[in-house]
Scaffold this motif. Structure first.
Motif, PDB file in Angstrom:
ATOM      1  N   ASN A  58     -59.698  64.184 -40.002  1.00 55.36           N
ATOM      2  CA  ASN A  58     -58.511  63.332 -39.847  1.00 55.36           C
ATOM      3  C   ASN A  58     -57.271  63.963 -40.492  1.00 55.36           C
ATOM      4  O   ASN A  58     -56.465  63.272 -41.128  1.00 55.36           O
ATOM      5  N   PHE A  59     -57.117  65.269 -40.309  1.00 56.76           N
ATOM      6  CA  PHE A  59     -55.927  65.959 -40.798  1.00 56.76           C
ATOM      7  C   PHE A  59     -54.822  65.883 -39.750  1.00 56.76           C
ATOM      8  O   PHE A  59     -55.073  65.627 -38.567  1.00 56.76           O
ATOM      9  N   ARG A  60     -53.605  66.119 -40.209  1.00 53.86           N
ATOM     10  CA  ARG A  60     -52.482  66.205 -39.288  1.00 53.86           C
ATOM     11  C   ARG A  60     -52.602  67.458 -38.422  1.00 53.86           C
ATOM     12  O   ARG A  60     -53.408  68.344 -38.709  1.00 53.86           O
ATOM     13  N   LEU A  61     -51.780  67.523 -37.380  1.00 57.36           N
ATOM     14  CA  LEU A  61     -51.907  68.595 -36.394  1.00 57.36           C
ATOM     15  C   LEU A  61     -51.796  69.970 -37.035  1.00 57.36           C
ATOM     16  O   LEU A  61     -52.605  70.867 -36.751  1.00 57.36           O
ATOM     17  N   ARG A  62     -50.808  70.173 -37.899  1.00 57.10           N
ATOM     18  CA  ARG A  62     -50.620  71.498 -38.478  1.00 57.10           C
ATOM     19  C   ARG A  62     -51.590  71.798 -39.618  1.00 57.10           C
ATOM     20  O   ARG A  62     -51.514  72.858 -40.231  1.00 57.10           O
ATOM     21  N   GLU A  63     -52.478  70.865 -39.893  1.00 53.97           N
ATOM     22  CA  GLU A  63     -53.484  71.078 -40.941  1.00 53.97           C
ATOM     23  C   GLU A  63     -54.900  70.936 -40.392  1.00 53.97           C
ATOM     24  O   GLU A  63     -55.852  70.753 -41.154  1.00 53.97           O
ATOM     25  N   GLN A  64     -55.044  71.035 -39.096  1.00 54.20           N
ATOM     26  CA  GLN A  64     -56.358  70.858 -38.482  1.00 54.20           C
ATOM     27  C   GLN A  64     -57.337  71.956 -38.867  1.00 54.20           C
ATOM     28  O   GLN A  64     -58.550  71.752 -38.811  1.00 54.20           O
ATOM     29  N   LEU A  65     -56.817  73.125 -39.259  1.00 49.43           N
ATOM     30  CA  LEU A  65     -57.709  74.203 -39.677  1.00 49.43           C
ATOM     31  C   LEU A  65     -58.420  73.888 -40.988  1.00 49.43           C
ATOM     32  O   LEU A  65     -59.335  74.602 -41.382  1.00 49.43           O
ATOM     33  N   PHE A  66     -57.993  72.819 -41.676  1.00 51.19           N
ATOM     34  CA  PHE A  66     -58.642  72.449 -42.934  1.00 51.19           C
ATOM     35  C   PHE A  66     -59.976  71.728 -42.711  1.00 51.19           C
ATOM     36  O   PHE A  66     -60.763  71.583 -43.647  1.00 51.19           O
ATOM     37  N   GLU A  67     -60.229  71.279 -41.489  1.00 48.57           N
ATOM     38  CA  GLU A  67     -61.430  70.486 -41.219  1.00 48.57           C
ATOM     39  C   GLU A  67     -62.692  71.312 -41.484  1.00 48.57           C
ATOM     40  O   GLU A  67     -62.813  72.443 -41.029  1.00 48.57           O
ATOM     41  N   GLY A  68     -63.610  70.696 -42.228  1.00 42.00           N
ATOM     42  CA  GLY A  68     -64.878  71.337 -42.537  1.00 42.00           C
ATOM     43  C   GLY A  68     -64.778  72.471 -43.530  1.00 42.00           C
ATOM     44  O   GLY A  68     -65.729  73.254 -43.655  1.00 42.00           O
ATOM     45  N   ALA A  69     -63.657  72.585 -44.261  1.00 39.11           N
ATOM     46  CA  ALA A  69     -63.498  73.678 -45.237  1.00 39.11           C
ATOM     47  C   ALA A  69     -64.520  73.534 -46.364  1.00 39.11           C
ATOM     48  O   ALA A  69     -64.798  72.434 -46.842  1.00 39.11           O
ATOM     49  N   GLU A  70     -65.080  74.660 -46.791  1.00 41.18           N
ATOM     50  CA  GLU A  70     -66.102  74.650 -47.842  1.00 41.18           C
ATOM     51  C   GLU A  70     -65.499  74.417 -49.219  1.00 41.18           C
ATOM     52  O   GLU A  70     -66.151  73.853 -50.099  1.00 41.18           O
TER      53      GLU A  70
END
Length: 212
Positions: free
Chosen positions: A176-188
């Motif tokens: 549920n990150f914002r569009l420009r932070e979608q790469l944060f999903e599932g970060a270790e």
């Protein structure tokens, strides 16, 4: 007055008449009697439970209460810790966004060729102009580490295009990150939360650098 009436009158006037024989009677004294304590009766045999077993039941009950209270405090501590970490995550997202916007401002306002800043202090005071520009108010501290140290994301051609936390802790927020932070999903860990700026149309590789 007759002799009989005279004797009765003298008898009544005697001070010890009404208390005669009463002060010496021990049965007439007030006695405080302590009633025996109520006994615990076994449910099946209907017999009194021995005193040492009653004490054992009391200790066992106290141990159960202490155990339940300890488990409750541990659960409360864990909930409080998670709530505090989530609050730090929200603060990290905000501060990271401030760094990204400052880098974008520095890059897009470059006089002549577009370049990225070389160090964090360039965002505080940009001396490329006659009047220094301020793209960032201050170098914020990393809420996850409590230190004003950040990992740098190297930019193609020199300088840095973003920052990231130095914390190796695993994030609670995983979606549920914002569009420009979608790469944060599932970060270790938080080092993968890289707040970078890349101009539209430029597909630049993200290369983590050293800390500053």
């Amino acid at each position: 007055m007759s002799d009989t009436e005279l004797r009765e009158r003298n008898l009544i006037n005697n001070a010890g008449f009404f208390g005669r024989g009463q002060a010496r009677n021990p049965a007439s004294r007030v006695r405080l009697v302590r009633r025996p304590a109520a006994k615990i009766v076994h449910a099946r045999t209907n017999r009194p439970v021995p005193a040492y077993l009653q004490r054992g039941f009391t200790y066992l009950g106290l141990l159960i209460i202490i155990t339940v209270m300890g488990a409750g405090l541990a659960a409360f501590g864990q909930l409080y810790s998670h709530a505090a970490q989530r609050e730090k995550e929200q603060e990290l997202l905000f501060i990271g966004g401030q760094f990204r916007d400052a880098i974008a401002s520095y890059y897009n306002k470059s006089p002549g060729a577009k370049i990225y800043p070389k160090k964090l202090e360039d965002l505080l005071e940009d001396r490329r102009f006659p009047m220094p520009q301020h793209h960032l108010r201050r170098v914020y501290s990393d809420p996850m580490t409590g230190k004003a140290e950040w990992g740098m994301v190297e930019a193609p051609g020199g300088g840095f295009m973003g920052v990231h936390s130095l914390s190796e802790e695993t994030p609670i927020k995983s979606g549920n990150f914002r569009l420009r932070e979608q790469l944060f999903e599932g970060a270790e860990h938080y080092t993968k939360w890289m707040f970078t700026y890349s101009p539209p149309g430029l597909a630049a590789g993200v290369v983590p650098g050293g800390k500053r």
